[in-house]
Design a protein around this motif. Structure first.
Motif, mmCIF file in Angstrom:
data_model
loop_
_atom_site.group_PDB
_atom_site.id
_atom_site.type_symbol
_atom_site.label_atom_id
_atom_site.label_comp_id
_atom_site.label_asym_id
_atom_site.label_seq_id
_atom_site.Cartn_x
_atom_site.Cartn_y
_atom_site.Cartn_z
ATOM 1 N N THR A 39 9.552 -10.544 16.416
ATOM 2 C CA THR A 39 8.875 -10.330 15.135
ATOM 3 C C THR A 39 7.408 -10.729 15.225
ATOM 4 N N PHE A 40 7.137 -11.905 15.783
ATOM 5 C CA PHE A 40 5.751 -12.347 15.961
ATOM 6 C C PHE A 40 4.994 -11.381 16.874
ATOM 7 N N PHE A 41 5.655 -10.951 17.954
ATOM 8 C CA PHE A 41 5.011 -10.047 18.906
ATOM 9 C C PHE A 41 4.629 -8.719 18.247
ATOM 10 N N ILE A 42 5.579 -8.109 17.549
ATOM 11 C CA ILE A 42 5.310 -6.807 16.938
ATOM 12 C C ILE A 42 4.223 -6.913 15.879
ATOM 13 N N CYS A 43 4.303 -7.948 15.046
ATOM 14 C CA CYS A 43 3.292 -8.124 13.993
ATOM 15 C C CYS A 43 1.907 -8.320 14.591
ATOM 16 N N ASP A 44 1.815 -9.191 15.601
ATOM 17 C CA ASP A 44 0.517 -9.465 16.220
ATOM 18 C C ASP A 44 -0.010 -8.234 16.934
ATOM 19 N N CYS A 45 0.844 -7.592 17.737
ATOM 20 C CA CYS A 45 0.432 -6.444 18.527
ATOM 21 C C CYS A 45 -0.088 -5.316 17.645
ATOM 22 N N PHE A 46 0.671 -4.953 16.619
ATOM 23 C CA PHE A 46 0.277 -3.778 15.849
ATOM 24 C C PHE A 46 -0.718 -4.084 14.740
ATOM 25 N N ASP A 47 -0.803 -5.324 14.309
ATOM 26 C CA ASP A 47 -1.918 -5.700 13.443
ATOM 27 C C ASP A 47 -3.227 -5.544 14.219
ATOM 28 N N THR A 48 -3.193 -5.978 15.492
ATOM 29 C CA THR A 48 -4.395 -5.887 16.327
ATOM 30 C C THR A 48 -4.722 -4.440 16.682
ATOM 31 N N VAL A 49 -3.713 -3.691 17.121
ATOM 32 C CA VAL A 49 -3.924 -2.281 17.467
ATOM 33 C C VAL A 49 -4.447 -1.514 16.259
ATOM 34 N N GLY A 50 -3.826 -1.751 15.105
ATOM 35 C CA GLY A 50 -4.254 -1.059 13.891
ATOM 36 C C GLY A 50 -5.685 -1.396 13.504
ATOM 37 N N THR A 51 -6.023 -2.677 13.597
ATOM 38 C CA THR A 51 -7.382 -3.112 13.251
ATOM 39 C C THR A 51 -8.411 -2.517 14.205
ATOM 40 N N LEU A 52 -8.107 -2.546 15.501
ATOM 41 C CA LEU A 52 -9.034 -2.014 16.488
ATOM 42 C C LEU A 52 -9.254 -0.517 16.295
ATOM 43 N N ILE A 53 -8.163 0.225 16.175
ATOM 44 C CA ILE A 53 -8.272 1.677 16.048
ATOM 45 C C ILE A 53 -8.882 2.065 14.707
ATOM 46 N N GLY A 54 -8.330 1.499 13.640
ATOM 47 C CA GLY A 54 -8.777 1.885 12.303
ATOM 48 C C GLY A 54 -10.235 1.583 12.047
ATOM 49 N N THR A 55 -10.639 0.359 12.362
ATOM 50 C CA THR A 55 -12.023 -0.044 12.105
ATOM 51 C C THR A 55 -12.992 0.693 13.027
ATOM 52 N N ALA A 56 -12.651 0.763 14.305
ATOM 53 C CA ALA A 56 -13.531 1.437 15.268
ATOM 54 C C ALA A 56 -13.653 2.918 14.951
ATOM 55 N N ARG A 57 -12.578 3.518 14.494
ATOM 56 C CA ARG A 57 -12.606 4.943 14.178
ATOM 57 C C ARG A 57 -13.560 5.245 13.034
ATOM 58 N N SER A 58 -13.492 4.435 11.990
ATOM 59 C CA SER A 58 -14.364 4.672 10.836
ATOM 60 C C SER A 58 -15.827 4.430 11.170
ATOM 61 N N ALA A 59 -16.069 3.611 12.204
ATOM 62 C CA ALA A 59 -17.452 3.302 12.601
ATOM 63 C C ALA A 59 -17.949 4.219 13.715
ATOM 64 N N GLY A 60 -17.114 5.181 14.126
ATOM 65 C CA GLY A 60 -17.525 6.110 15.172
ATOM 66 C C GLY A 60 -17.593 5.473 16.545
ATOM 67 N N MET A 61 -16.750 4.479 16.793
ATOM 68 C CA MET A 61 -16.786 3.760 18.064
ATOM 69 C C MET A 61 -15.750 4.252 19.070
ATOM 70 N N LEU A 62 -14.903 5.205 18.690
ATOM 71 C CA LEU A 62 -13.884 5.711 19.596
ATOM 72 C C LEU A 62 -14.480 6.775 20.515
ATOM 73 N N ASP A 63 -13.897 6.900 21.716
ATOM 74 C CA ASP A 63 -14.383 7.920 22.644
ATOM 75 C C ASP A 63 -13.761 9.275 22.311
ATOM 76 N N LYS A 64 -13.996 10.269 23.161
ATOM 77 C CA LYS A 64 -13.522 11.625 22.880
ATOM 78 C C LYS A 64 -12.004 11.723 22.866
ATOM 79 N N ARG A 65 -11.339 10.796 23.531
ATOM 80 C CA ARG A 65 -9.868 10.798 23.556
ATOM 81 C C ARG A 65 -9.268 9.972 22.424
ATOM 82 N N GLY A 66 -10.121 9.439 21.574
ATOM 83 C CA GLY A 66 -9.644 8.652 20.445
ATOM 84 C C GLY A 66 -9.319 7.213 20.794
ATOM 85 N N ASN A 67 -9.842 6.725 21.909
ATOM 86 C CA ASN A 67 -9.594 5.348 22.335
ATOM 87 C C ASN A 67 -10.852 4.505 22.192
ATOM 88 N N LEU A 68 -10.664 3.216 22.008
ATOM 89 C CA LEU A 68 -11.789 2.288 21.891
ATOM 90 C C LEU A 68 -12.129 1.726 23.265
#
Length: 445
Positions: A260-289
């Protein structure tokens, strides 16, 4: 410094990175005082947890800055600290020392995943529409945090009559013409006008101006409370595996807690990285940070370190989006946040000078920037629209980025299966959907 952090290359400047780091720090400085409140309820020393919070946050920020060179900050996560106290300790019967051991193991599991090929496959497997939904959902989530921090919206709870819940009021308007809510609305107006005039550093200027306005309102105060470093010994190195399988549920309960701790931490982090970086135009052409995989490693190591010092799971904070909104694009911003957290060990009261009502407008404004991602979702395709909608609304309503991602993955997989389009779903999304479903079942059944 410019060469190491690639400041010019990323279109930023030394001033922008420093200002971005300061904005991010003050947006998340509340954790310095809130985290000890949660963990002390489990029997931990309040002042020791406060020091552990600052130190683990600083280590997490330094790791993110040096390993990943991205403008994301870390600290013990909200929600995870509540789970630690009220579910792990009070509900499942673990001592706080055993709880720290469970957090440590979950960090090791996270680290094992991040150093394996899965670290890049997880992010790459998320469909583009769901990535857009994650970004929009985080926008609403962080706006909701801002509204709560400012008392513009207040959580009420259940109405109980003779021991029976007869009504549940999840939220209500606060007194917007008085106190923190009024100050936050003033700050929101200031930042909005500055942004409309395209003033550089609008969010930072708005926070400072709102803090000053809070002085005559009695909301900006300084309460010195010196802390001795010797108190850290109350929690440092106190994690314990002794008797950990003797708790009701034995090994199964232990594994459930760790996952439970692992899944919450992992996907809170993944979601924050992708979501925030995406809105700021920080993702590359493949959609990765770029550097995102190393940011996950930094997060995992920080969780293990935090458990040793004496705090619940350290995770990447969604409030990092405030600094990114100011233009921060490199790890120098994270480095600044880490330094400020480290200084807070000595000058914690100074960090508390800026009231939450002054930083709340920044969080609300960031929601405006991030919600634009919703326009990129294929709303006319119901197979896409429903999972994306569930992702967006679950994040703020369930107060969890991870839960929102889980709802999105599960619904996306099930709908595609029902439509006979199973091959359109990446195998890893199926695996993650099953993992989320198992977590929900183990947590709520």
């Amino acid at each position: 410094m410019d060469k190491f952090f690639k400041i010019s290359e990323r279109g930023s400047s030394l001033r922008t990175e420093i200002v971005g780091g300061i904005v991010t720090f003050f947006s998340m400085a509340y954790i310095i005082f809130v985290n000890p409140n949660y963990l002390s309820a489990a029997g931990m020393n309040w002042h020791a947890v406060m020091l552990a919070t600052c130190i683990s946050a600083a280590i997490g920020c330094f790791l993110t800055a040096m390993l990943a060179n991205v403008p994301f900050a870390q600290a013990p996560g909200m929600g995870l600290n509540a789970f630690f106290t009220y579910t792990l300790c009070f509900g499942m019967g673990y001592t706080w020392q055993q709880g720290l051991a469970i957090v440590f193991v979950s960090g090791l599991l996270f680290l094992a995943v991040t150093v394996s090929p899965l670290r890049s496959q997880i992010i790459a497997s998320i469909p583009a529409d769901l990535k857009a939904a994650i970004s929009a959902g985080i926008g609403l989530f962080i706006t909701f945090i801002g509204l709560l921090n400012a008392d513009i919206v207040k959580l009420i709870g259940d109405t109980v009559v003779d021991g029976v819940v007869v009504a549940t009021d999840y939220s209500d308007m606060g007194n917007i013409l008085h106190g923190p809510a009024l100050l936050a609305l003033i700050g929101l107006l200031i930042i909005s006008i500055l942004l409309a005039y395209k003033v550089k550093g609008a969010i930072f200027i708005g926070i400072i101006a709102t803090t000053l306005i809070g002085v005559p309102m009695g909301l900006t105060v300084y309460n010195p409370d010196p802390i001795s470093f010797t108190v850290l010994g109350e929690t440092f190195g106190k994690l314990s595996f002794s008797g950990i399988f003797a708790v009701d549920g034995g090994v199964l309960a232990f594994v459930t807690a760790v996952i439970t701790f692992f899944i919450c931490d992992c996907f809170d982090t993944v979601g924050t990285l992708i979501g925030t970086a995406r809105s700021a135009g920080m993702l590359d052409k493949r959609g990765n940070l770029p550097g995102g995989d190393r940011a996950l490693i930094a997060d995992a190591v920080a969780t293990c370190t935090g458990a040793i010092f004496g705090t619940s799971t350290v995770t990447t904070f969604v409030e990092s989006s405030t600094g990114i909104a100011e233009g921060a694009r490199t790890g120098l911003s994270s480095l600044v946040v880490g330094v400020l957290f480290l200084l807070s060990c000595f000058f914690a009261p100074i960090a508390g000078i800026v009231p939450s009502a002054a930083t709340a407008p920044a969080l609300i404004i960031v929601g405006v920037f991030m919600l634009k991602s919703a326009a990129e979702i294929a709303w006319d395709d119901i197979e896409i629209a429903i999972p994306c909608f569930l992702t967006i609304v679950t994040m703020p309503f369930a107060y969890s980025i991870g839960d929102g991602i889980g709802f999105g993955f599960i619904s996306y997989s099930l709908i595609k299966l029902a439509r006979g389009k199973a091959k359109e779903v990446p195998v890893l999304i199926y695996v993650l959907s099953i993992a989320f479903a198992a977590m929900f079942a183990l947590t709520y059944l």
